[in-house]
Write a protein that holds these residues in place. Structure first.
Motif, short mmCIF file in Angstrom:
data_model
loop_
_atom_site.label_atom_id
_atom_site.label_comp_id
_atom_site.label_asym_id
_atom_site.label_seq_id
_atom_site.Cartn_x
_atom_site.Cartn_y
_atom_site.Cartn_z
N ARG A 1 74.41 23.78 -34.03
CA ARG A 1 74.11 22.97 -32.85
C ARG A 1 74.65 23.68 -31.61
N ASP A 2 74.41 23.11 -30.44
CA ASP A 2 74.68 23.80 -29.18
C ASP A 2 76.14 24.22 -29.04
N VAL A 3 76.34 25.32 -28.31
CA VAL A 3 77.67 25.77 -27.92
C VAL A 3 77.63 26.06 -26.42
N ARG A 4 78.71 25.74 -25.72
CA ARG A 4 78.72 25.89 -24.27
C ARG A 4 80.14 25.92 -23.74
N LEU A 5 80.26 26.36 -22.50
CA LEU A 5 81.49 26.22 -21.73
C LEU A 5 81.31 25.10 -20.73
N GLU A 6 82.34 24.27 -20.59
CA GLU A 6 82.32 23.20 -19.60
C GLU A 6 83.51 23.37 -18.66
N VAL A 7 83.23 23.40 -17.37
CA VAL A 7 84.27 23.50 -16.34
C VAL A 7 84.31 22.17 -15.60
N SER A 8 85.51 21.58 -15.55
CA SER A 8 85.61 20.26 -14.92
C SER A 8 87.01 20.03 -14.41
N SER A 9 87.09 19.13 -13.45
CA SER A 9 88.41 18.66 -13.00
C SER A 9 88.66 17.24 -13.47
N ALA A 10 87.61 16.44 -13.59
CA ALA A 10 87.68 15.11 -14.19
C ALA A 10 86.37 14.90 -14.93
N ARG A 11 86.43 14.20 -16.05
CA ARG A 11 85.27 14.16 -16.93
C ARG A 11 85.20 12.84 -17.68
N VAL A 12 83.99 12.32 -17.83
CA VAL A 12 83.76 11.15 -18.69
C VAL A 12 83.56 11.68 -20.11
N THR A 13 84.46 11.33 -20.98
CA THR A 13 84.35 11.82 -22.36
C THR A 13 83.46 10.93 -23.21
N ALA B 1 80.18 -1.95 -20.10
CA ALA B 1 80.26 -0.49 -20.11
C ALA B 1 81.71 -0.07 -20.13
N VAL B 2 82.08 0.69 -21.15
CA VAL B 2 83.44 1.20 -21.26
C VAL B 2 83.38 2.72 -21.16
N ALA B 3 83.96 3.25 -20.10
CA ALA B 3 83.98 4.70 -19.90
C ALA B 3 85.37 5.23 -20.21
N THR B 4 85.43 6.26 -21.02
CA THR B 4 86.69 6.96 -21.31
C THR B 4 86.73 8.22 -20.45
N ILE B 5 87.87 8.44 -19.78
CA ILE B 5 87.95 9.47 -18.75
C ILE B 5 89.10 10.42 -19.06
N ASP B 6 88.88 11.68 -18.74
CA ASP B 6 89.89 12.70 -19.01
C ASP B 6 90.01 13.61 -17.80
N GLY B 7 91.23 14.16 -17.61
CA GLY B 7 91.43 15.19 -16.60
C GLY B 7 91.78 14.71 -15.22
N LEU B 8 92.16 13.45 -15.07
CA LEU B 8 92.49 12.94 -13.74
C LEU B 8 93.80 13.54 -13.25
N ASP C 1 81.52 -0.41 -8.44
CA ASP C 1 82.49 0.68 -8.36
C ASP C 1 83.87 0.15 -8.75
N ILE C 2 84.53 0.88 -9.64
CA ILE C 2 85.83 0.48 -10.17
C ILE C 2 86.86 1.53 -9.80
N PRO C 3 87.92 1.15 -9.03
CA PRO C 3 88.99 2.13 -8.75
C PRO C 3 89.73 2.49 -10.05
N ILE C 4 90.13 3.77 -10.16
CA ILE C 4 90.85 4.24 -11.34
C ILE C 4 92.18 4.80 -10.90
N GLU C 5 93.24 4.33 -11.52
CA GLU C 5 94.55 4.93 -11.29
C GLU C 5 94.59 6.28 -12.00
N ASN C 6 95.37 7.22 -11.43
CA ASN C 6 95.40 8.55 -12.04
C ASN C 6 96.00 8.56 -13.44
#
Length: 846
Positions: A185-197, A216-223, A245-250
């Motif tokens: 299956r696919d292989v790739r590089l991902e560059v991000s500062s914050a990301r929805v996992t 809707a439940v969003a899981t977030i990484d990299g904040l 729009d939902i504010p997110i604490e770091n």
């Protein structure tokens, strides 16, 4: 910085690990791929699907392979991370970056994500290598470490049970031994500062269907430090339904919102309504700049498995949006042994064939793979329900701690990946592992509810199916029903027809009953049953290289039929029912007649039972497809060429179907003495949700002369029950002494002045009948500019199983049809071009 993705699909090379010469490296056209595909492209391997080439390819299974890529570091802004992402590695993989080990994997069904930010800090080219250890040898090694486990099962080497790899790669009774390896299956590089996992849509529909909530439940990484916002949006066909729009604490890892949808458009299986797909998206922003966004499509629907005590035992059927659905359909195996070769278009063409064939459900079988997203997306868009097995098939699986942990990760990964698809309505623990337990006399005490004791028993796999898997489903996708196995029913014998689902193989396998009584062998839900048939001659010609091998019992043909005892079983059903043939094309046709008749007898009777207190909730034939060009139970072959059985199932599964059947008289048991009397029955099955008025006609026509032996019986203003069965005649009687001439019973149903359905019941077996001089006429009308041709078909005497040639990119509205005098039938052919030669056809004309 905004999310950036760089696919690593080209520039790879590969070699046999044991060949360290410079010239050993060979180019890879593109990944995803398998080593077999890459060897074929480099002319180091012949097509394993042709002739005996599978045997010539076995050496590949025993090797270790290395893939290598040299790439440039992408631009990485300050504060960003770089991840190397593999969606699938097949199977024992060690990944190094610039010579440093960064990942080891032993599970084909898992995806992987590795932070490589530090490793890519230097400029210049970077070298990525993936070494794939030999899964075949590794499996044997793992098995030897647990000699006390009872390595029991069907199909392939039992060492496969130790490895989380597609089990059919070890060979099955319809597929070759092709042990693939590679970046599948696919292989790739991902560059991000914050990301929805992950984005998890959780849908709840009120019982009155007037309101739905979409959480809707969003899981977030990299904040990092600072103010972030999660912007949620729900749309339908591009029109915004709701947004927030939902504010997110770091320090936050999730963001959640619930949208209310009034008067939602419901998702339905095809034939019951439309398939509207809402789109849910979430974007992570900081200071007004979008950093990452993902979206998923969802359907608003209710799905229940109804299991209630009744006079037949305990029901087992599906209810969608409050409507009971008879789930006629098919089992699905992987559509290729070389998985990356299956394109999204090919997946969609398979599902389109199912829809055109009136099939409501597809069962993803547990010896293959959790399918590609394109498969489930096609099911969502076209309205095919999915029965999803977990990947355990025909074995007593071991449960050492590392393997259990790998299975848990696999289950979480795949359930999270699939849980937004409205088509998936059931998760099932395994395929036939409880049958293995029964046949090997392994310990199974259903009253024992202590999971720790299961682990210590000689059937420890129960722990997987009755604890691990249901726990993950309850946590990750609680709205979808979980069933421990297929077949399985409340811990009773897997053959118990009163509860759960069964695999009914006493036609073909087992006691090899007459197919004419198939419907009497069914249970509450028949999730496997089948009959083999050869594919069309064009498919045979693909894999049979020499004309000298084009006869029914040639070695290469037998080699391409992996079913144990297939020669005897095919011969049994052919010799019992038909006059034998030695010409290959005739023999092919005769096997297809038997398969078509078998599927008709099963589906027709089980669908009738649906209308009688939901006695039968569904029927999933084995199987819709093949993984290579072969002879099998498939009703559509590897090249998407339908066999005649596809059309007999299609007719029985129409929204309105009529059935006529005389009682079975076992000519073998009575030494071919003709019966003196026969009872017969006539009924109408409907999946329409409203009562209809119709006219039913029944004719008695001589097979010998084609003449009516008595006046037709006509029943006018028949009230056809909604979503059920309407019995017209239950105690009809044929006096064969007074009327000795062999004759067919021909039934037709009219609704709103149009013929809605036909059925023809024939004297059995066909080998006793004279089919000469039928007076068949197939009159083609000119092909239109749209590539459609109309075939008008008549006959002077009853014709059995008129089958048209299957050509690629040409579709038939019907085939494998019975023709009776005085009833012209019309077949529409789509895809023929002006000037193309007419379609060939065959019919039973012994």
């Amino acid at each position: 910085m905004a999310f950036f993705e760089q696919r690593l699909s080209t520039g790879w090379t590969f070699r046999d690990r044991d060949d360290e010469s410079a010239e050993a490296w060979m180019p890879v056209a593109v990944v995803p791929s398998t080593v077999q595909q890459d060897l074929i492209a480099n002319e180091k391997l012949e097509d394993p699907y042709v002739g005996f080439n599978e045997l010539k390819a076995r050496w590949v299974n025993e090797k270790t392979w290395v893939y290598r890529l040299e790439f440039q570091r992408p631009e990485v802004p300050a504060g960003s991370t770089v991840a190397l992402v593999f969606d699938g590695l097949d199977t024992f993989a060690s990944v190094t970056l610039n010579g440093q080990l960064i990942l080891e994997s032993s599970n084909m069904f898992l995806g992987h994500r590795v932070d490589v930010t530090t490793a890519l800090q230097t400029e210049g080219p970077h070298v990525l290598e993936v070494e794939f250890d030999c899964a075949q040898l590794k499996a044997t090694e793992l098995r030897s470490k647990d000699p006390n486990h009872k390595w029991e099962g069907f199909n392939g080497d039992m060492s496969r049970l130790a490895v989380r790899k597609a089990q059919y790669h070890w060979g099955w009774d319809w597929g070759p031994v092709i042990m693939t390896a590679g970046i599948w299956r696919d292989v790739r590089l991902e560059v991000s500062s914050a990301r929805v996992t992950d984005l998890w849509p959780q849908v709840h529909l009120t019982d009155d269907h007037k309101t739905a909530s979409v959480t809707a439940v969003a899981t977030i990484d990299g904040l990092a430090s600072g103010a972030y916002t999660a912007c949620f949006r729900l749309t339908l066909r591009g029109d915004e339904i709701a947004c927030q729009d939902i504010p997110i604490e770091n320090s936050g890892k999730t963001a959640q919102v619930t949208f209310q949808v009034d008067n939602p458009e419901l998702w339905w299986p095809h034939g019951y309504g439309s398939q509207p797909l809402y789109e849910l998206s979430v974007a992570i922003t900081r200071d007004g700049k979008e950093l990452h966004q993902i979206s998923k499509k969802l359907g608003i629907r209710q799905a229940d498995v109804v299991q209630q005590p009744d006079k037949h035992g305990k029901s087992f059927f599906f209810r969608i949006n409050g409507v009971d659905i008879f789930c006629g359909g098919s089992c699905w195996i992987p559509a290729d042994s070389l998985l990356p070769s299956i394109t999204a278009d090919r997946y969609r063409r398979w599902i389109e064939l199912m829809v055109a064939g009136g099939q409501a459900m597809v069962r993803v079988w547990g010896g293959g793979i959790y399918e590609d997203a394109a498969f489930y997306e096609a099911c969502d868009e076209l309205g095919v329900l999915v029965w999803q097995d977990f990947m355990f098939g025909c074995g007593n699986y071991p449960v050492w701690p590392e393997l259990l942990e790998s299975i848990r990760q696999e289950t979480v990964f795949n359930v999270q990946r699939l849980r937004h698809h409205p088509s998936i309505v059931i998760y099932v623990g395994n395929n036939e592992d409880y049958q293995v337990q029964e046949q090997a006399n392994l310990t199974y005490d259903y009253s024992d509810k202590d999971p720790e004791s299961w682990l210590k028993s000689d059937f420890p796999a129960r722990y997987i199916y009755e604890k691990l898997l249901p726990e993950v489903v309850a946590e990750c996708s609680p709205s979808v029903f979980y069933h421990p196995g297929s077949p399985w029913g409340d811990g009773k014998a897997t053959s118990d027809p009163t509860v759960g689902d069964i695999h009914q193989w006493n036609v073909w396998h087992g006691t090899q009953e007459k197919y004419q009584i198939f419907d009497t062998l069914g249970g509450r839900f028949n999730s496997e049953f089948g009959m083999e048939a050869f594919p069309h001659m064009s498919t045979i010609e693909y894999f049979v290289e020499n004309d000298a091998d084009k006869y029914p019992q040639s070695q290469v043909l037998d080699f391409h039929n992996k079913a144990d005892g297939h020669e005897r079983r095919l011969a049994t059903y052919l010799v019992e029912n038909l006059r034998m043939a030695t010409d290959l094309e005739k023999y092919i046709y005769l096997t297809q007649v038997v398969q078509a008749e078998t599927m008709m007898f099963g589906y027709r009777g089980w669908r009738r039972q649906w209308g009688h207190e939901r006695k039968c909730g569904g029927a999933l034939l084995w199987q819709i497809n093949d993984c290579w060009p072969t002879i099998s139970w498939a009703i559509v072959d590897y090249f998407l060429r339908p066999k005649p059985a596809y059309y007999t199932v299609k007719r029985v599964m129409k929204p309105l179907a009529i059935g006529v059947r005389r009682e079975h008289s076992d000519w073998s048991a009575v030494h071919a003495q003709p019966p003196k009397r026969s009872q017969y029955e006539l009924w109408v099955a409907s999946s329409r949700l409203e009562e209809l008025q119709g006219t039913v006609e029944l004719r008695w026509l001589s097979v010998v002369t084609g003449r009516d032996l008595r006046a037709p019986a006509v029943y006018e203003n028949v009230a056809i029950a909604a979503n059920g069965t309407t019995d017209i005649i239950t105690d009809g009687l044929i006096d064969h002494v007074a009327q000795p001439e062999p004759h067919v019973l021909a039934a037709r149903l009219w609704v709103d002045g149009e013929i809605a359905a036909r059925d023809v019941d024939w004297p059995q077996p066909f080998k006793y009948l004279d089919f000469s001089d039928r007076g068949l006429e197939v009159r083609p009308q000119a092909t239109s500019a749209a590539g459609q041709q109309i075939l008008r078909i008549t006959a002077r005497k009853p014709v059995k199983c008129l089958v048209f040639e299957e050509r690629d990119n040409v579709r038939l509205s019907d085939s494998a049809i019975d023709i009776v005098p005085g009833d012209e039938q019309v077949v529409t052919v789509t895809g023929l071009n002006e000037g193309d030669p007419p379609l060939k056809y065959n019919y039973l004309d012994q």
